[in-house]
Write an enzyme that holds these catalytic residues in place. Structure first.
Site, PDB file in Angstrom:
ATOM      1  CD1 TRP A 361      30.317  97.155  41.906  1.00 24.69           C
ATOM      2  CD2 TRP A 361      29.203  98.626  40.638  1.00 24.69           C
ATOM      3  NE1 TRP A 361      29.591  97.961  42.752  1.00 24.69           N
ATOM      4  CE2 TRP A 361      28.885  98.862  42.002  1.00 24.69           C
ATOM      5  CE3 TRP A 361      28.609  99.421  39.667  1.00 24.69           C
ATOM      6  CZ2 TRP A 361      28.018  99.877  42.400  1.00 24.69           C
ATOM      7  CZ3 TRP A 361      27.743 100.434  40.070  1.00 24.69           C
ATOM      8  CH2 TRP A 361      27.452 100.648  41.418  1.00 24.69           C
ATOM      9  CD  GLU A 487      28.985  97.895  49.301  1.00 21.31           C
ATOM     10  OE1 GLU A 487      29.590  98.074  50.378  1.00 21.31           O
ATOM     11  OE2 GLU A 487      29.446  98.238  48.186  1.00 21.31           O
TER      12      GLU A 487
END
Length: 784
Positions: A361, A487
């Site tokens: 992305w 993350e």
């Protein structure tokens, strides 16, 4: 890994000494590419090297994925970029002794990556064991004009003694296996020799090889020829087999005599075309390269770069290192995209095999917005590739029991290839990031969404968001079990970035359908769908911690236990020292998440909220991702912490030239390169494009006295210059017409004859500059 030893000028990256410990990083920094073909920046000799390789966009092989515990919906196989036929190796012997800089350190060594010429030039002088002084000169280019073509000019000179020289020039398939960071032996077995031979031909000065991958079925043809320069009595011959073509030059040189060649290389690929057709395409490209000749290739390369820099250059006064770094980053954007077609741009471009060559992305989030403002045709090709994978995203949505489409977190062919679902499948923000890229492109260029397949993408991603929406008993919409950009905080409820981007996606899809009613029936969109999308968007929940006065990055984040940064200041990257089971339960942020929302969804926050949120997350963000610094630079600039923004810009721009993340050997950080330019333009330039209106809010940090950049806006080239005395916006192309814009919210109009000017505002931030975790202050400080 040591920092690469570079000398810098405004337009050249120069290596004047060899450092074995930095070899891998240097090979990435000196890689040449054009978006179709990329060649690692190795020395000409086969050894020493960290990782040789020539790559092509869209050429990959499947490999097994191991699942100790199986599960429904896991990807069936992995994908990895693989080296195609590599023609970068030239083996040199003088009087029977091979040139090897480990055994015979050069007396003089100079390699220069020239950002205006688009070449990598090397000059090396050394003495043979018998005392003969030799000079080697080589220049490489990967054509930015002819997408299949690369070339090397190679020359050896005997300086002071008579010698015998043997030069062997290789084209080799299955000779550059990737570094495999996977303990499954099946992966190495598959990727060690991914190609099987289909055709081969040779002639006196070259040949052609055609191969096809075993699993993915991709055909690649590579052709080579040499324009040889030999003294009297010299000889040339070519040998080989199904996997190699080797052209050998042998010559006796007297002092001052030279031997060399221009090596023309052409690569083509196809998943469908038969081998004979691939061979003929490669040979035709080779004919074109030879016809243009070395001088013609150089001239065309310089002309292409002149045009690029005319519309893209950035000028940074008072900081030569940053000046070079930003130009280097822009050059990498060009190298990654100039000739790409029908394939994605990977996170490393074509500079190395890091991340297995996957696109993420990050490309739609950072690379594509930069290209839309610099090279809109390249941006359009990337968007068309993404929209061409929509059916595969629809298949993935069905596996996840969703309507619409679910685009992959990491991929090469459009299918999800990540085996770690908390970071991949749970990161549904990818859908909205991709949707934003389509919207950004149309705002910047004025082109219709239909030209790049954007309506379909917006509709199918909106359907997925509507399907995932969870309404509570009060009608408030929540998104459960999501992973945002950070993350280190996975599988959470109501991630603010995700929720805001979902809102944007839903509204954009509804707007697109109303603007393009001809697509509504074809895509089976009903009036009820549009009403539903807008209603869901309005009802999305945004968590807020009233006690701390900040937005938690997800529901409850500000109640997690704090990370003991002081006690763990030597534990970076965090993921390499602590288990995710611990990381997920703490307030430690890998990369900008909520802060990214402050940029991409700025209209959702008041200036006071943005300042408080930035302060809070600055104290908890460790930047274990290279993608964080550019985001923090933009938001710091907009909040008013200009000096902090400047330091973050330096970290982002220099991430590869200084190898700040210590992983440049696997390839360059392309999203960070794009993000650095965006930090200049959207941070210090304050550029915003929402609604198709060009808006600027220029700022300057204390250490810079002037900043200038160029961009393209709806068919016009625009120049922006920011100095202490004010901002000037010019129309550079001399075309008729005018461009309307806003500077610090005041309307302005620019024509070719009349620039727009405005005083430089220097608003003071409402609070002192925020602090960072111990040891995580910006990592490329400026020392004027």
């Amino acid at each position: 890994m040591p920092t690469p030893p570079f000398d810098a000028s405004a337009w050249q990256v120069r290596e004047s000494a060899l450092d074995p410990g930095a070899r891998g990083a240097v090979e990435s920094l000196f890689a040449l590419a054009n978006g179709c073909v990329g060649v690692r920046g190795t020395l000409d000799e086969a050894q020493p090297s960290s990782s040789r390789g020539t790559f092509m966009s869209g050429v990959y092989e499947y490999h097994p994925l191991s699942y100790p515990e199986g599960g429904y919906g896991h990807p069936e196989h992995g994908q990895a970029v693989i080296g195609v036929a590599d023609g970068s190796t030239v083996r040199l012997q003088v009087d029977g002794v091979a040139l090897d800089v480990r055994e015979t350190p050069p007396e003089e060594h100079d390699r220069v990556l020239d950002l205006r010429e688009g070449t990598l030039r090397r000059e090396t002088e050394w003495r043979t064991p018998r005392g003969a002084r030799m000079r080697l000169t080589s220049t490489r280019l990967v054509s930015l004009v002819q997408r299949s073509v690369s070339a090397i000019r190679y020359e050896v000179e005997a300086v002071d003694r008579a010698v015998q020289v043997v030069v062997r020039s290789d084209l080799v398939v299955n000779g550059t296996p990737p570094k495999v960071h996977n303990s499954d032996p099946r992966v190495a077995e598959v990727l060690e020799r991914p190609f099987r031979a289909r055709l081969s031909r040779r002639h006196a000065t070259g040949g052609v090889l055609v191969h096809r991958t075993h699993g993915s079925g991709i055909g690649v043809a590579a052709a080579v020829d040499h324009a040889v320069e030999l003294p009297d009595g010299g000889a040339v011959s070519t040998q080989g087999d199904d996997d190699q073509v080797v052209t050998t030059l042998v010559a006796d040189l007297r002092p001052g005599e030279r031997v060399g060649f221009v090596k023309y290389l052409c690569h083509v690929m196809s998943t469908d075309d038969p081998s004979v057709d691939l061979q003929e395409r490669a040979l035709a490209a080779l004919d074109g390269a030879r016809h243009r000749g070395w001088d013609g290739l150089l001239t065309a390369q310089r002309a292409e770069l002149d045009e690029f820099w005319d519309g893209a250059d950035v000028e940074v006064d008072s900081d030569p290192e940053l000046q070079l770094a930003v130009r280097f980053d822009l050059f990498q954007l060009l190298q990654a995209s100039a000739c790409v077609n029908g394939a994605p741009v990977g996170a490393k471009g074509l500079t190395g095999g890091g991340y297995s060559g996957h696109t993420f992305w990050d490309v739609e989030g950072f690379v594509l917005p930069a290209l839309a403002l610099l090279r809109p045709l390249d941006a359009a090709r990337l968007l068309r590739w993404r929209s061409s994978t929509l059916d595969r995203a629809r298949e993935r949505a069905q596996v996840l029991d969703l309507a619409g489409a679910s685009f992959p977190w990491r991929t090469i062919d459009g299918y999800e290839t990540s085996a770690y679902w908390p970071a991949s499948t749970a990161a549904m923000h990818v859908n909205a990031d991709i949707a934003r890229a389509f919207d950004w492109y149309t705002d910047v260029t004025g082109e219709e969404l239909t030209t790049v397949g954007g309506v379909e993408v917006l509709v199918e991603t909106a359907r997925a968001w509507a399907a995932m929406a969870h309404e509570d008993h009060e009608g408030v919409v929540h998104y459960r079990g999501m992973t945002g950009p950070d993350e280190y905080t996975g599988v959470v409820d109501d991630n603010v970035f995700t929720n805001l981007m979902a809102r944007r996606n839903l509204r954009a899809a509804a707007d697109a359908c109303e603007a393009h009613p001809e697509h509504v029936g074809r895509l089976s969109v009903t009036a009820g769908d549009l009403e539903r999308w807008r209603a869901v968007a309005e009802a999305i929940h945004l968590p807020y911690d009233a006690v701390r006065g900040v937005h938690p990055s997800n529901e409850g984040f500000t109640t997690y236990r704090e990370w003991d940064f002081e006690a763990k200041r030597d534990g970076y990257p965090v993921e390499e020292h602590f288990h995710y089971a611990k990381i997920y339960r703490r307030q430690v942020v890998k990369q900008a998440d909520l802060v990214l929302a402050l940029w991409w969804c700025a209209e959702e926050f008041t200036p006071e909220q943005a300042a408080r949120d930035l302060d809070y997350y600055e104290q908890r963000t460790v930047r274990d991702s290279s993608l964080s610094a550019c985001v923090q630079a933009v938001v710091s600039a907009r909040v008013g912490h200009l000096d902090l923004a400047y330091q973050y810009l330096r970290e982002s721009a220099l991430v590869d030239l200084r190898d700040i993340q210590q992983d440049a050997d696997g390839g360059l950080h392309l999203a960070s390169a794009a993000g650095s330019w965006l930090a200049v333009v959207c941070g210090f330039g304050g550029l915003d494009t929402a609604g198709g209106e060009l808006r600027l809010a220029p700022r300057l940090p204390a250490d810079l006295h002037r900043l200038a950049f160029r961009l393209r806006w709806r068919g016009h080239r625009i120049g922006v210059e920011i100095t202490r005395s004010g901002t000037t916006v010019r129309l550079l192309d001399g075309a008729a017409g005018e461009v309307a814009l806003r500077i610090d919210d005041a309307p302005r109009t620019v024509t070719a004859e009349r620039p727009a000017t405005a005083p430089l505002r220097s608003p003071r931030p409402s609070a002192p500059a925020p602090r960072q975790p111990p040891g995580r202050a910006p990592r490329a400080p400026h020392s004027p």
